[in-house]
Design a protein around this motif. Structure first.
Motif, PDB file in Angstrom:
ATOM      1  N   GLY A   1      -1.691  -5.762  -5.041  1.00 53.38           N
ATOM      2  CA  GLY A   1      -0.798  -6.761  -5.621  1.00 53.38           C
ATOM      3  C   GLY A   1      -1.085  -7.064  -7.081  1.00 53.38           C
TER       4      GLY A   1
ATOM      5  N   ARG B   1       1.712  -1.926 -10.553  1.00 50.81           N
ATOM      6  CA  ARG B   1       1.095  -2.809  -9.567  1.00 50.81           C
ATOM      7  C   ARG B   1       0.254  -1.970  -8.600  1.00 50.81           C
ATOM      8  NH1 ARG B   1       2.552  -7.979  -8.021  1.00 50.81           N
ATOM      9  NH2 ARG B   1       4.537  -7.793  -9.106  1.00 50.81           N
TER      10      ARG B   1
ATOM     11  N   THR C   1       2.148 -13.306  -7.974  1.00 53.61           N
ATOM     12  CA  THR C   1       3.391 -12.601  -7.657  1.00 53.61           C
ATOM     13  C   THR C   1       3.135 -11.466  -6.679  1.00 53.61           C
ATOM     14  OG1 THR C   1       3.140 -11.046  -9.495  1.00 53.61           O
ATOM     15  CG2 THR C   1       4.355 -13.093  -9.935  1.00 53.61           C
ATOM     16  N   GLN C   2       4.184 -11.075  -5.983  1.00 50.84           N
ATOM     17  CA  GLN C   2       4.106  -9.948  -5.063  1.00 50.84           C
ATOM     18  C   GLN C   2       5.160  -8.927  -5.448  1.00 50.84           C
ATOM     19  OE1 GLN C   2       4.541 -11.223  -1.025  1.00 50.84           O
ATOM     20  NE2 GLN C   2       2.346 -11.529  -0.799  1.00 50.84           N
ATOM     21  N   SER C   3       4.903  -7.713  -5.072  1.00 50.39           N
ATOM     22  CA  SER C   3       5.872  -6.646  -5.291  1.00 50.39           C
ATOM     23  C   SER C   3       7.116  -6.932  -4.468  1.00 50.39           C
ATOM     24  CB  SER C   3       5.272  -5.313  -4.881  1.00 50.39           C
ATOM     25  OG  SER C   3       6.268  -4.326  -4.822  1.00 50.39           O
TER      26      SER C   3
ATOM     27  N   ALA D   1       6.595  -5.380  -1.093  1.00 48.16           N
ATOM     28  CA  ALA D   1       5.322  -5.668  -0.431  1.00 48.16           C
ATOM     29  C   ALA D   1       5.414  -5.372   1.058  1.00 48.16           C
ATOM     30  CB  ALA D   1       4.928  -7.127  -0.652  1.00 48.16           C
TER      31      ALA D   1
END
Length: 190
Positions: free
Chosen positions: A70, A88, A162-164, A167
């Motif tokens: 992440g 990322r 933040t997340q992809s 995810a």
């Protein structure tokens, strides 16, 4: 009279040299403001036009740290050593991942070697050079971790949280390799 001018000039030059040395030490060891180029990290970074003045600026921390899934990192390109890239981390050493390009082609999952990471772009449509192209990335190639979005003012945020957009869900994360491969195959057929 000329001696006092030379003395003042010498004193001023010491301040400039000292400031320059401190700036270099800060840049090399603490971090700096990095310009985001391209659309590979959209929508997290550069979601709009990427003209020079509209490019987003982020804080790149160069403090030592352990890579985690992440994290957005800047690294030296394995194919073009002098160029920096930003992606990322999708997997770290010891983890197994089904790469995004592999998902489309139906090939097998990849187990990441210790000391390596797998990096991918947030924007899979315009994904540039990432681990799908050049494989696992050695941790030593990572220059630093992107921690804050600084510009434009309206979008200032802590990027460590933040997340992809892609995810892995907690349900999929707990599956073993064969179950993930089955899940990928099912999603391709539907």
């Amino acid at each position: 009279m000329w001696k006092t001018r030379v003395t003042k000039l010498w004193q001023m030059s010491k301040w400039f040299v000292g400031g320059g040395v401190l700036s270099i030490l800060f840049y090399d060891n603490i971090g700096y403001v990095h310009t985001v180029r391209g659309k590979s990290m959209a929508p997290t970074l550069n979601p709009g036009p990427t003209r020079a003045l509209l490019r987003e600026r982020v804080w790149l921390s160069k403090l030592p740290y352990t890579p985690h899934v992440g994290d957005i990192v800047v690294f030296r390109s394995p194919k073009h050593g002098s160029k920096l890239a930003m992606k990322r981390i999708a997997a770290v050493g010891g983890e197994t991942i089904v790469p995004s390009k592999v998902v489309k082609s139906g090939a097998a999952a990849v187990t990441i070697k210790p000391g390596y990471v797998w990096v991918e772009a947030d924007n899979r449509d315009t994904a540039g050079r990432d681990s799908n192209e050049y494989g696992q990335l050695h941790e030593k190639m990572i220059v630093g971790k992107v921690t804050w979005l600084l510009w434009p003012w309206a979008r200032i945020q802590d990027l460590r949280k933040t997340q992809s957009p892609h995810a892995v869900s907690p349900q999929t994360q707990s599956l073993d390799e064969s179950e993930r491969t089955e899940l990928v195959t099912e999603s391709q057929t539907s």
